[in-house]
Write a protein that holds these residues in place. Structure first.
Motif, short mmCIF file in Angstrom:
data_model
loop_
_atom_site.label_atom_id
_atom_site.label_comp_id
_atom_site.label_asym_id
_atom_site.label_seq_id
_atom_site.Cartn_x
_atom_site.Cartn_y
_atom_site.Cartn_z
N PRO A 45 76.01 10.48 21.66
CA PRO A 45 74.94 11.43 21.33
C PRO A 45 73.64 10.75 20.88
O PRO A 45 72.56 11.30 21.07
N GLU A 46 73.76 9.54 20.32
CA GLU A 46 72.57 8.83 19.83
C GLU A 46 71.65 8.35 20.94
O GLU A 46 70.53 7.93 20.68
N THR A 47 72.12 8.44 22.19
CA THR A 47 71.29 8.00 23.32
C THR A 47 70.55 9.17 23.99
O THR A 47 69.85 8.95 24.98
N MET A 48 70.72 10.38 23.47
CA MET A 48 70.20 11.56 24.17
C MET A 48 68.67 11.58 24.32
O MET A 48 68.14 12.30 25.15
N TYR A 49 67.97 10.76 23.55
CA TYR A 49 66.51 10.61 23.69
C TYR A 49 66.16 10.12 25.10
O TYR A 49 65.08 10.36 25.60
N GLY A 50 67.11 9.39 25.71
CA GLY A 50 66.83 8.75 26.98
C GLY A 50 67.32 9.51 28.21
O GLY A 50 67.35 8.95 29.31
N GLN A 51 67.66 10.79 28.06
CA GLN A 51 68.13 11.56 29.22
C GLN A 51 67.02 11.68 30.27
O GLN A 51 65.90 12.08 29.94
N THR A 52 67.37 11.38 31.53
CA THR A 52 66.38 11.50 32.62
C THR A 52 66.82 12.48 33.72
O THR A 52 66.02 12.82 34.58
N VAL A 139 77.73 15.59 33.55
CA VAL A 139 77.43 14.33 32.85
C VAL A 139 75.92 14.21 32.67
O VAL A 139 75.17 14.30 33.65
N THR A 140 75.48 14.02 31.43
CA THR A 140 74.04 13.80 31.26
C THR A 140 73.74 12.33 31.49
O THR A 140 74.52 11.45 31.12
N SER A 141 72.60 12.06 32.15
CA SER A 141 72.30 10.71 32.59
C SER A 141 71.33 10.00 31.65
O SER A 141 70.23 10.47 31.40
N VAL A 142 71.79 8.85 31.14
CA VAL A 142 70.96 8.00 30.29
C VAL A 142 70.95 6.59 30.89
O VAL A 142 71.73 5.72 30.50
N PRO A 143 70.08 6.36 31.88
CA PRO A 143 70.11 5.10 32.62
C PRO A 143 69.72 3.87 31.80
O PRO A 143 70.03 2.75 32.21
N SER A 144 69.10 4.04 30.64
CA SER A 144 68.78 2.89 29.79
C SER A 144 70.03 2.26 29.20
O SER A 144 70.09 1.05 29.00
#
Ligand code: A2H
Length: 255
Positions: A45-52, A139-144
């Motif tokens: 969840p902490e990566t959700m800033y990076g959703q593209t 699936v939410t995508s966080v490519p970073s």
């Protein structure tokens, strides 16, 4: 099935604009004021800033489940059966399936991604490796920070015509979310290049990249963005999760 229960964060991605085929499929079947959400399950969840973007399996059939008077979730039947016993729906143990939709028909839909730097919304895109038997099938995508996600968006942009999508949908800016001592602040792109991963089908190398990215990000990572900027990922993760849950944008989901 895993022996230990997996504790996911289920995120509510509100539909802002349906793709034409999806719009046709649901037309006239729901009240005017209905809200629809794609609901990916994530361990980060902490990566959700990076959703593209948000991935669906193009060949997966999704259910449209009524949650309360106005809200509907787009998830697999399997996930709905689990959620029915986790206090997600209006009545414990009762599943109200209001419709069905094919993954391929959802592709192109614009959704709001909570916390994402992309405030204008992100697109739903196809991912062949989405498992119908895990999480919600979304699936939410966080490519970073996810090598799978990075390999998939790179492939989608390269073969946009083949996938029937607009290239720009797969090319939203990838912003740094987590700083790591070994792989820099774009962990997934770094590892995909380092391990010479050429496509989402390079499953063996992707497995290794995932392992490395996860360990480094979770134990050594420092958040670079948001209200918990500067904090260790290990510490910030439950805080970001709580913030999302308190805002009504996410809930706990386990299986
Ligand atoms: B994770 P585990 Cl940034 N099919 O979320 C394929 N993959 C799925 C899925 C499905 N049905 N449901 C969830 N997932 C993905 C973020 C993330 C994730 C990052 C880094 C690593 C990572 C953004 N995508 O996962 O087998 C989701 O992607 C690395 C494993 O239950 C979910 O968390 O351990 C993760 O796999 C759950 O995998």
């Amino acid at each position: 099935e895993a022996v230990n229960p997996q504790e996911y964060t289920a995120l509510k991605l509100k539909v802002l604009e349906w793709a034409p085929k999806a719009a046709e499929a649901i037309k006239g079947k729901f009240p005017e004021n209905s809200n629809f959400f794609l609901v990916p399950a994530t361990l980060r969840p902490e990566t959700m800033y990076g959703q593209t973007c948000c991935f669906v399996g193009p060949k997966i059939t999704y259910g449209i489940f009524k949650v309360n008077e106005t809200d509907y979730f787009v998830i697999t039947d399997r996930a709905a059966r689990n959620m029915a016993y986790q206090g997600v729906f209006a009545k414990e143990g009762v599943i109200d399936k209001a419709g069905e939709i094919q993954g391929t028909d959802i592709v192109g839909t614009l959704v709001n991604a909570p916390l994402s730097v992309h405030k204008e919304g992100v697109r739903v895109l196809p991912m062949d490796t989405v498992l119908p038997t895990k999480g919600t099938g979304v699936v939410t995508s966080v490519p970073s920070d996810s090598p799978d996600d990075y390999a998939t968006v790179t492939d989608l942009a390269k073969k946009a015509d083949y996938y029937g999508i607009q290239k720009e949908w797969a090319e939203l800016e990838i912003v740094p979310i987590i700083d790591t001592p070994s792989y820099g602040d774009l962990c997934a792109p770094f590892l995909v290049k380092k391990l010479k991963i050429m496509s989402p089908k390079d499953t063996k190398q992707l497995e290794e990249a995932k392992e490395l990215a996860y360990k480094e990000g979770f134990y050594q990572g420092i958040l670079k963005i948001g209200d918990f900027k500067g904090e260790k990922v290990e510490v910030a993760k439950p805080k970001v999760r709580k913030q999302l849950v308190d805002a009504g944008e996410a809930f706990a989901y386990s299986e």
